[in-house]
Design a protein around this motif. Sequence first.
Motif, PDB file in Angstrom:
ATOM      1  N   HIS A   1       0.829  -1.207   0.000  1.00 57.89           N
ATOM      2  CA  HIS A   1       0.000   0.000   0.000  1.00 57.89           C
ATOM      3  C   HIS A   1       0.863   1.257   0.000  1.00 57.89           C
ATOM      4  N   ASP A   2       2.023   1.189   0.650  1.00 53.60           N
ATOM      5  CA  ASP A   2       2.925   2.337   0.731  1.00 53.60           C
ATOM      6  C   ASP A   2       3.917   2.399  -0.430  1.00 53.60           C
ATOM      7  N   SER A   3       3.911   1.393  -1.290  1.00 54.20           N
ATOM      8  CA  SER A   3       4.872   1.344  -2.396  1.00 54.20           C
ATOM      9  C   SER A   3       4.423   2.242  -3.544  1.00 54.20           C
ATOM     10  N   GLN A   4       5.364   2.524  -4.446  1.00 59.08           N
ATOM     11  CA  GLN A   4       5.049   3.339  -5.621  1.00 59.08           C
ATOM     12  C   GLN A   4       4.077   2.623  -6.558  1.00 59.08           C
ATOM     13  N   LEU A   5       4.047   1.309  -6.508  1.00 55.52           N
ATOM     14  CA  LEU A   5       3.118   0.546  -7.333  1.00 55.52           C
ATOM     15  C   LEU A   5       1.683   0.985  -7.083  1.00 55.52           C
ATOM     16  N   VAL A   6       1.336   1.186  -5.815  1.00 52.91           N
ATOM     17  CA  VAL A   6      -0.016   1.606  -5.437  1.00 52.91           C
ATOM     18  C   VAL A   6      -0.131   3.125  -5.416  1.00 52.91           C
ATOM     19  N   LYS A   7       0.888   3.810  -4.896  1.00 53.50           N
ATOM     20  CA  LYS A   7       0.818   5.266  -4.798  1.00 53.50           C
ATOM     21  C   LYS A   7       0.650   5.938  -6.152  1.00 53.50           C
ATOM     22  N   GLN A   8       1.269   5.370  -7.183  1.00 53.25           N
ATOM     23  CA  GLN A   8       1.153   5.938  -8.522  1.00 53.25           C
ATOM     24  C   GLN A   8      -0.023   5.343  -9.307  1.00 53.25           C
ATOM     25  N   ASP A   9      -0.880   4.602  -8.609  1.00 49.43           N
ATOM     26  CA  ASP A   9      -2.112   4.061  -9.174  1.00 49.43           C
ATOM     27  C   ASP A   9      -1.878   3.048 -10.284  1.00 49.43           C
ATOM     28  N   PHE A  10      -0.745   2.347 -10.223  1.00 50.78           N
ATOM     29  CA  PHE A  10      -0.536   1.256 -11.156  1.00 50.78           C
ATOM     30  C   PHE A  10      -1.260   0.003 -10.680  1.00 50.78           C
ATOM     31  N   ALA A  11      -1.626  -0.007  -9.404  1.00 52.43           N
ATOM     32  CA  ALA A  11      -2.357  -1.137  -8.834  1.00 52.43           C
ATOM     33  C   ALA A  11      -3.127  -0.659  -7.617  1.00 52.43           C
ATOM     34  N   SER A  12      -4.161  -1.420  -7.249  1.00 55.17           N
ATOM     35  CA  SER A  12      -4.874  -1.195  -5.989  1.00 55.17           C
ATOM     36  C   SER A  12      -4.912  -2.522  -5.247  1.00 55.17           C
TER      37      SER A  12
ATOM     38  N   GLY B   1     -10.550 -13.992   6.216  1.00 56.96           N
ATOM     39  CA  GLY B   1     -11.017 -15.376   6.293  1.00 56.96           C
ATOM     40  C   GLY B   1     -10.018 -16.188   7.084  1.00 56.96           C
ATOM     41  N   ILE B   2     -10.255 -17.485   7.152  1.00 58.92           N
ATOM     42  CA  ILE B   2      -9.320 -18.369   7.856  1.00 58.92           C
ATOM     43  C   ILE B   2      -7.936 -18.267   7.229  1.00 58.92           C
ATOM     44  N   ASP B   3      -7.909 -18.249   5.912  1.00 61.36           N
ATOM     45  CA  ASP B   3      -6.659 -18.046   5.178  1.00 61.36           C
ATOM     46  C   ASP B   3      -6.787 -16.726   4.420  1.00 61.36           C
ATOM     47  N   ALA B   4      -6.487 -15.637   5.090  1.00 65.37           N
ATOM     48  CA  ALA B   4      -6.613 -14.318   4.464  1.00 65.37           C
ATOM     49  C   ALA B   4      -5.666 -14.199   3.278  1.00 65.37           C
ATOM     50  N   CYS B   5      -6.066 -13.422   2.293  1.00 59.63           N
ATOM     51  CA  CYS B   5      -5.227 -13.204   1.128  1.00 59.63           C
ATOM     52  C   CYS B   5      -5.368 -11.757   0.664  1.00 59.63           C
ATOM     53  N   LEU B   6      -4.535 -11.365  -0.268  1.00 61.57           N
ATOM     54  CA  LEU B   6      -4.597 -10.036  -0.849  1.00 61.57           C
ATOM     55  C   LEU B   6      -5.210 -10.111  -2.237  1.00 61.57           C
ATOM     56  N   HIS B   7      -6.123  -9.200  -2.510  1.00 57.92           N
ATOM     57  CA  HIS B   7      -6.699  -9.036  -3.842  1.00 57.92           C
ATOM     58  C   HIS B   7      -6.037  -7.805  -4.447  1.00 57.92           C
ATOM     59  N   ILE B   8      -5.259  -8.006  -5.496  1.00 59.61           N
ATOM     60  CA  ILE B   8      -4.489  -6.927  -6.119  1.00 59.61           C
ATOM     61  C   ILE B   8      -4.984  -6.734  -7.544  1.00 59.61           C
ATOM     62  N   VAL B   9      -5.410  -5.530  -7.876  1.00 60.83           N
ATOM     63  CA  VAL B   9      -5.879  -5.205  -9.222  1.00 60.83           C
ATOM     64  C   VAL B   9      -4.773  -4.453  -9.941  1.00 60.83           C
ATOM     65  N   MET B  10      -4.260  -5.039 -11.013  1.00 65.47           N
ATOM     66  CA  MET B  10      -3.162  -4.441 -11.771  1.00 65.47           C
ATOM     67  C   MET B  10      -3.743  -3.563 -12.876  1.00 65.47           C
ATOM     68  N   HIS B  11      -3.819  -2.270 -12.616  1.00 61.57           N
ATOM     69  CA  HIS B  11      -4.477  -1.352 -13.543  1.00 61.57           C
ATOM     70  C   HIS B  11      -3.747  -1.243 -14.877  1.00 61.57           C
TER      71      HIS B  11
ATOM     72  N   LEU C   1      -6.377  -6.359 -14.363  1.00 59.19           N
ATOM     73  CA  LEU C   1      -6.257  -7.795 -14.105  1.00 59.19           C
ATOM     74  C   LEU C   1      -6.207  -8.056 -12.602  1.00 59.19           C
ATOM     75  N   PRO C   2      -7.069  -8.942 -12.070  1.00 59.44           N
ATOM     76  CA  PRO C   2      -7.032  -9.258 -10.635  1.00 59.44           C
ATOM     77  C   PRO C   2      -6.043 -10.387 -10.330  1.00 59.44           C
ATOM     78  N   LEU C   3      -5.222 -10.158  -9.322  1.00 58.03           N
ATOM     79  CA  LEU C   3      -4.319 -11.179  -8.816  1.00 58.03           C
ATOM     80  C   LEU C   3      -4.687 -11.472  -7.370  1.00 58.03           C
ATOM     81  N   PHE C   4      -4.377 -12.687  -6.926  1.00 56.22           N
ATOM     82  CA  PHE C   4      -4.638 -13.070  -5.546  1.00 56.22           C
ATOM     83  C   PHE C   4      -3.346 -13.603  -4.935  1.00 56.22           C
ATOM     84  N   LEU C   5      -2.977 -13.042  -3.790  1.00 59.28           N
ATOM     85  CA  LEU C   5      -1.721 -13.398  -3.130  1.00 59.28           C
ATOM     86  C   LEU C   5      -2.015 -14.004  -1.765  1.00 59.28           C
ATOM     87  N   SER C   6      -1.407 -15.141  -1.489  1.00 58.46           N
ATOM     88  CA  SER C   6      -1.555 -15.788  -0.186  1.00 58.46           C
ATOM     89  C   SER C   6      -0.183 -16.164   0.343  1.00 58.46           C
ATOM     90  N   ILE C   7      -0.100 -16.368   1.645  1.00 58.55           N
ATOM     91  CA  ILE C   7       1.147 -16.775   2.284  1.00 58.55           C
ATOM     92  C   ILE C   7       0.884 -18.065   3.047  1.00 58.55           C
TER      93      ILE C   7
END
Length: 213
Positions: A81-92, A98-108, A113-119
């Motif tokens: 969220h603090d990176s230039q990727l998001v700050k410059q609106d290249f992604a949100s 949930g039990i296994d929380a993940c990130l939903h990343i939209v690559m503008h 394109l929606p990506l899903f990131l889990s650990i």
Amino acid sequence: MKKIKETKSSAFYQQQYRQRLREQGLIKKEVWILPENATKLFEIEKQFRLVSNTCFNNKQENNKMKKNEVWSITDLYQALHDSQLVKQDFASIEVIDGIDACLHIVMHEYGDLPLFLSISNQQIIVEALLWPVDIVKQPTQFNEEILYTRKLFPLSTIAIEKTGDGSLNYIMYGALSASSLLSDIIYELETLSDNVIKATEAYEQHININKLN
């Protein structure tokens, strides 16, 4: 990962991506290279796009991770969220709880394109939906071609996964260590996005267009 909510296939995002590039005045040029040079070409292509280039050097991102320290979803969310990727609106980005929380990343820059990131298990997994299995004309032949051409998409793998509704879908995913630097994670996001678009172009002859949403 079981949390893919987006039902549109990668062909939809490919169309959005192409339209965005046209609006920026870019043109498409086809090149022929050896498979082992695919990563180098990706870097050169990013430089030549100029306007569509993300305009920041991933190596300049704030890499706060200490050696062997593992990212949590909340910490990685804040860092992205603090990176230039998001700050410059290249992604949100958002957290899907949930039990296994993940990130939903939209690559503008890639047609939203929606990506899903889990650990999990010391690994970060990033994935994107390609298309449903049932719209592929000849699945056996298609699967064989994927195995022959897998080196064309550096750092990414194509697989079949069952989603929550029981349907089978082709996905593309990448994996890296859960202690990776932020710059490497951002590079993975960009590389996977680029590979999804290129895979859709490479395999579009195998897809039954009439069955696309």
